[in-house]
Motif scaffolding. Structure first.
Motif, short mmCIF file in Angstrom:
data_model
loop_
_atom_site.label_atom_id
_atom_site.label_comp_id
_atom_site.label_asym_id
_atom_site.label_seq_id
_atom_site.Cartn_x
_atom_site.Cartn_y
_atom_site.Cartn_z
N TYR A 60 0.66 -1.24 -0.03
CA TYR A 60 -0.09 0.04 0.04
C TYR A 60 0.74 1.36 0.10
O TYR A 60 1.45 1.50 1.04
N SER A 73 -3.65 8.02 1.94
CA SER A 73 -3.34 6.95 3.28
C SER A 73 -3.48 7.93 4.53
O SER A 73 -3.37 8.98 4.82
N TYR A 126 -8.23 4.72 3.38
CA TYR A 126 -7.83 5.86 2.33
C TYR A 126 -8.73 6.81 2.29
O TYR A 126 -10.11 6.72 2.78
#
Length: 214
Positions: A60, A73, A126
């Motif tokens: 990620y 994020s 997110y």
């Protein structure tokens, strides 16, 4: 002053995760009695548009791409606030774990060529990134305003040379660290200060291309 155009870093050693849309591209049909046009308005950058996605794998990045839209994020969210980065808002997005994707949509993903087994089953949170449309391109960019209807909001810009470098018109910029220009759809630009913040905190997921201002 130079600015930078943001684009997606796919990752070199390990490919970063990317978002996969689970719904049709959000758009609204508009019929205008004033200009006579019937056209589809993209609603991707509308903060009230709800989006459902899944993530392609488990690597990620801090900035992630989905349908030409940028996600942020938790770490990047905190960094942007800590460093008082300006010119943006954050919105929510619905990230669906693999085992909770409806069967019909799972089938459609397979038909589209996605490896469903690699879709994340425990995705992190997110946020959607919205930047202000607070600058314009310089005429040297050769992007020209062609058509407009103030009644329905239809606007059309034409770029005479698709390979022509764009230039920001410096006196149109409002001073924000993150911004968009009125001529382009979802393209986000940033200042050197944003780039320095990104590097200082070892954030991931973005590439930067220098753009001159005039």
């Amino acid at each position: 002053m130079d600015f930078y155009r943001l684009s997606t870093d796919e990752g070199k050693q390990k490919k970063f995760a990317y978002g996969i849309g689970l719904d049709e591209y959000p758009q609204r049909l508009i019929t205008c009695d004033i200009c006579g046009r019937e056209w589809k308005k993209g609603m991707l950058l509308d903060e009230d548009t709800l989006l459902s996605i899944c993530l392609s794998n488990e690597f990620y990045p801090d900035f992630l791409n989905v349908i030409s839209h940028t996600l942020v994020s938790e770490k990047a969210k905190d960094v942007l606030a800590q460093e008082t980065i300006t010119g943006y808002k954050l919105g929510i997005i619905d990230i669906i774990p693999r085992d909770e994707i409806p069967p019909a949509k799972t089938k459609k993903l397979r038909q589209s060529g996605y490896n469903v087994k690699k879709i994340s089953n425990n995705p992190p949170n997110y946020y959607r990134l919205f930047a202000e449309r607070s600058a314009e391109l310089h005429i040297k960019s050769e992007v020209f305003f062609e058509q407009e209807c103030t009644a329905c909001g239809y606007r059309k810009f034409v770029k005479t040379d698709p390979f022509k470098q764009e230039y920001i018109r410096k006196d149109s910029w409002n001073g924000s660290d993150l911004f968009m220009v009125k001529e382009f759809g979802a393209v986000i630009y940033c200042t050197e200060r944003f780039v320095e913040t990104y590097q200082k905190h070892n954030l991931t997921g973005l590439l930067f291309r220098r753009v001159e201002s005039i």
